[in-house]
Write a protein that holds these residues in place. Structure first.
Motif, PDB file in Angstrom:
ATOM      1  N   LYS A 267       0.832  -1.211   0.000  1.00  0.00           N
ATOM      2  CA  LYS A 267       0.000   0.000   0.000  1.00  0.00           C
ATOM      3  C   LYS A 267       0.862   1.254   0.000  1.00  0.00           C
ATOM      4  O   LYS A 267       0.558   2.240  -0.675  1.00  0.00           O
ATOM      5  CB  LYS A 267      -0.926  -0.009   1.214  1.00  0.00           C
ATOM      6  N   ALA A 268       1.937   1.233   0.791  1.00  0.00           N
ATOM      7  CA  ALA A 268       2.831   2.395   0.835  1.00  0.00           C
ATOM      8  C   ALA A 268       3.481   2.620  -0.526  1.00  0.00           C
ATOM      9  O   ALA A 268       3.631   3.770  -0.979  1.00  0.00           O
ATOM     10  CB  ALA A 268       3.891   2.180   1.903  1.00  0.00           C
ATOM     11  N   GLU A 269       3.858   1.537  -1.187  1.00  0.00           N
ATOM     12  CA  GLU A 269       4.465   1.664  -2.514  1.00  0.00           C
ATOM     13  C   GLU A 269       3.467   2.231  -3.522  1.00  0.00           C
ATOM     14  O   GLU A 269       3.814   3.058  -4.379  1.00  0.00           O
ATOM     15  CB  GLU A 269       4.951   0.281  -2.969  1.00  0.00           C
ATOM     16  N   ASN A 270       2.211   1.801  -3.402  1.00  0.00           N
ATOM     17  CA  ASN A 270       1.179   2.320  -4.299  1.00  0.00           C
ATOM     18  C   ASN A 270       0.930   3.808  -4.073  1.00  0.00           C
ATOM     19  O   ASN A 270       0.698   4.570  -5.018  1.00  0.00           O
ATOM     20  CB  ASN A 270      -0.123   1.535  -4.103  1.00  0.00           C
ATOM     21  N   ALA A 271       0.949   4.229  -2.810  1.00  0.00           N
ATOM     22  CA  ALA A 271       0.756   5.656  -2.507  1.00  0.00           C
ATOM     23  C   ALA A 271       1.871   6.500  -3.109  1.00  0.00           C
ATOM     24  O   ALA A 271       1.639   7.591  -3.647  1.00  0.00           O
ATOM     25  CB  ALA A 271       0.676   5.850  -0.996  1.00  0.00           C
ATOM     26  N   LYS A 272       3.093   5.994  -3.053  1.00  0.00           N
ATOM     27  CA  LYS A 272       4.230   6.712  -3.642  1.00  0.00           C
ATOM     28  C   LYS A 272       4.080   6.825  -5.149  1.00  0.00           C
ATOM     29  O   LYS A 272       4.353   7.878  -5.758  1.00  0.00           O
ATOM     30  CB  LYS A 272       5.519   5.980  -3.285  1.00  0.00           C
ATOM     31  N   ARG A 274       1.256   6.784  -6.842  1.00  0.00           N
ATOM     32  CA  ARG A 274       0.188   7.734  -7.171  1.00  0.00           C
ATOM     33  C   ARG A 274       0.683   9.178  -7.093  1.00  0.00           C
ATOM     34  O   ARG A 274       0.295  10.033  -7.891  1.00  0.00           O
ATOM     35  CB  ARG A 274      -0.989   7.533  -6.214  1.00  0.00           C
ATOM     36  N   ALA A 275       1.533   9.469  -6.088  1.00  0.00           N
ATOM     37  CA  ALA A 275       2.069  10.828  -5.968  1.00  0.00           C
ATOM     38  C   ALA A 275       2.916  11.194  -7.179  1.00  0.00           C
ATOM     39  O   ALA A 275       2.863  12.318  -7.688  1.00  0.00           O
ATOM     40  CB  ALA A 275       2.891  10.934  -4.687  1.00  0.00           C
ATOM     41  N   GLU A 276       3.728  10.221  -7.672  1.00  0.00           N
ATOM     42  CA  GLU A 276       4.576  10.475  -8.834  1.00  0.00           C
ATOM     43  C   GLU A 276       3.761  10.652 -10.103  1.00  0.00           C
ATOM     44  O   GLU A 276       4.199  11.316 -11.057  1.00  0.00           O
ATOM     45  CB  GLU A 276       5.570   9.326  -8.996  1.00  0.00           C
ATOM     46  N   MET A 281      -2.235  12.258 -14.111  1.00  0.00           N
ATOM     47  CA  MET A 281      -3.665  12.017 -13.888  1.00  0.00           C
ATOM     48  C   MET A 281      -4.466  13.304 -13.719  1.00  0.00           C
ATOM     49  O   MET A 281      -5.666  13.263 -13.466  1.00  0.00           O
ATOM     50  CB  MET A 281      -3.853  11.140 -12.633  1.00  0.00           C
ATOM     51  N   LYS A 282      -3.842  14.461 -13.867  1.00  0.00           N
ATOM     52  CA  LYS A 282      -4.522  15.742 -13.648  1.00  0.00           C
ATOM     53  C   LYS A 282      -5.627  15.946 -14.674  1.00  0.00           C
ATOM     54  O   LYS A 282      -5.430  15.756 -15.877  1.00  0.00           O
ATOM     55  CB  LYS A 282      -3.511  16.877 -13.724  1.00  0.00           C
ATOM     56  N   ASP A 283      -6.814  16.361 -14.220  1.00  0.00           N
ATOM     57  CA  ASP A 283      -7.985  16.586 -15.087  1.00  0.00           C
ATOM     58  C   ASP A 283      -8.575  17.949 -14.748  1.00  0.00           C
ATOM     59  O   ASP A 283      -9.424  18.072 -13.862  1.00  0.00           O
ATOM     60  CB  ASP A 283      -9.005  15.457 -14.876  1.00  0.00           C
TER      61      ASP A 283
END
Length: 442
Positions: A267-272, A274-276, A281-283
């Motif tokens: 989960k921590a790796e996924n959060a990192k 998503r931040a990168e 992903m900006k809309d």
């Protein structure tokens, strides 16, 4: 021949019973540790009546002692095969009237039937045998049904006379269909208290020596004990696989807890990650398509877009024009029907019908109406000929109207032959009315 066939039924049932037992021997290693065979003994009340309805040959039925024995093979926790045997006596007389005060006027005043033997093979289904946190339950509700053979001797009496042999004292053999309900209580690991009630439907009307155009039946309410056989420490009938499933679920939970630390790290790796990827992903316009792939940026809020972020094209709705048929339109059609004539037994339209048909064609062209033509005949001639003639006449009218400029796709022609008369075919006037083509505007 019938009796010889029925006498073979117990042997056939026994073979089926033992065959099912052999097939069930190797179900699983755990099932082999459970007791699957059992025997039961019982005693109770035999009555020549069924509370489930039906006619009774005697107004005063009596309850007598019955006793039985069975052997059972448990195939699954919820299903078993049981071979039952029951003996006893059935009695009744007309000493009292029926419920409601009606007196039984039968010449036979009393009977006594000795149930010499009764054997049946029954399928037994446990209706309730589940307890989530106990691997073995303590209560069962079950239902049973099967088939078998009963042999009995009947004695009857007339008036106040003594009982005498019926059918020369011979043993009568008949097919029976037993249907029952019961409850079991486990009083020890290998002993059960068995309470049950069975209605036996007899394939004959000679159980009490009186014929009333309806098969006889008798009930057996009993209580008894069932004893488990074999080396198994516990009974398969009380076994609860749902509880084992619960144990497996607990073990799976322990395994899941052991993996929790790995999941937290993921989960921590996924959060990192998503931040990168936040920029990717900006809309900005909020249409569900990221700015990197949005070919139509700045789409107004609420507009439905395609995969490229551009507004979807909504087709213009087609407005269906409402069809209005006036009385004048109906009169044009009525005149055409009134003046429509054909050559005898042909589909050729006579010339006198053309003017009114021309007005129908003009009406169809001007108002774009649709028209259904239904051809009918009288019952003169064969049905096949009348069907062809009615269809041909309807098609002939359609062809004429199309030739005058009417839209062919809006005219339907169908033949019904002689199937839908509007008058009697027994008179010439009635047959004339039945030879017609109906026009329906819509």
């Amino acid at each position: 021949m019938k009796q010889n066939l029925f006498k073979c039924l117990p042997l056939a049932f026994s073979a089926l019973f033992l065959g099912g037992a052999v097939q069930a021997q190797d179900k699983s290693a755990e099932a082999n540790q459970l007791s699957t065979w059992s025997i039961g003994i019982n005693a109770g009340a035999l009555s020549p009546i069924s509370p489930l309805g039906g006619k009774n040959d005697f107004s005063n039925w009596k309850t007598d002692l019955g006793y039985g024995l069975y052997i059972k093979k448990q195939l699954t926790p919820y299903f078993s095969l049981r071979l039952d045997g029951v003996r006893g006596k059935l009695k009744g007389d007309n000493a009292e009237p029926f419920d409601g005060g009606t007196v039984n006027m039968s010449s036979v005043s009393a009977f006594e039937t000795d149930l010499s033997y009764s054997g049946s093979l029954n399928a037994v289904v446990n209706l309730f045998n589940i307890s989530m946190f106990n691997k073995n339950s303590a209560l069962q509700l079950y239902a049973s049904a099967g088939a078998g053979l009963a042999g009995y001797k009947v004695k009857t009496a007339t008036g106040s006379g003594t009982l005498t042999d019926y059918a020369a004292g011979k043993t009568i053999s008949e097919l029976i269909i037993p249907v029952g309900l019961g409850a079991k209580f486990k009083v020890a690991e290998r002993i059960n208290l068995d309470l049950g009630w069975t209605v036996n439907y007899v394939d004959g009307d000679n159980l009490d020596g009186v014929y009333r155009t309806g098969n006889d039946k008798y009930s057996y309410a009993y209580g008894g004990l069932e004893f488990a056989l074999g080396k198994g420490g516990k009974q398969l009938a009380w076994h609860n696989p749902v509880a084992l499933t619960y144990d497996e679920a607990l073990q799976a939970k322990q395994t899941a807890d052991a993996l929790k630390s790995d999941m937290d790290a993921q989960k921590a790796e996924n959060a990192k990650l998503r931040a990168e990827m936040s920029d990717l992903m900006k809309d900005t316009d909020g249409d569900g398509v990221s700015d990197k792939f949005d070919k139509c940026p700045g789409t107004p809020s609420g507009v439905v877009v395609d995969g490229a972020g551009c507004p979807l094209k909504v087709p213009v709705p087609v407005v269906q024009e409402k069809v209005i048929i006036t009385e004048a339109d109906r009169k044009v059609v009525a005149d055409a029907i009134k003046n429509l004539e054909f050559d005898l037994n042909k589909a050729t339209i006579r010339a006198k019908s053309y003017p009114t048909l021309n007005r129908v064609a003009e009406l169809l062209i001007q108002k774009n109406f649709s028209l259904k033509l239904a051809g009918h005949t009288d019952n003169t001639g064969s049905n096949a000929l009348n069907m062809r003639l009615s269809k041909a006449r309807a098609e002939s009218v359609r062809t004429y109207l199309v030739a005058q400029g009417a839209n062919a796709s809006r005219i339907e022609a169908t033949g019904y032959g002689e199937e839908q008369p509007i008058a009697s075919n027994k008179t010439a006037a009635g047959r004339q009315k039945n030879r017609r083509v109906e026009f329906t505007l819509y």
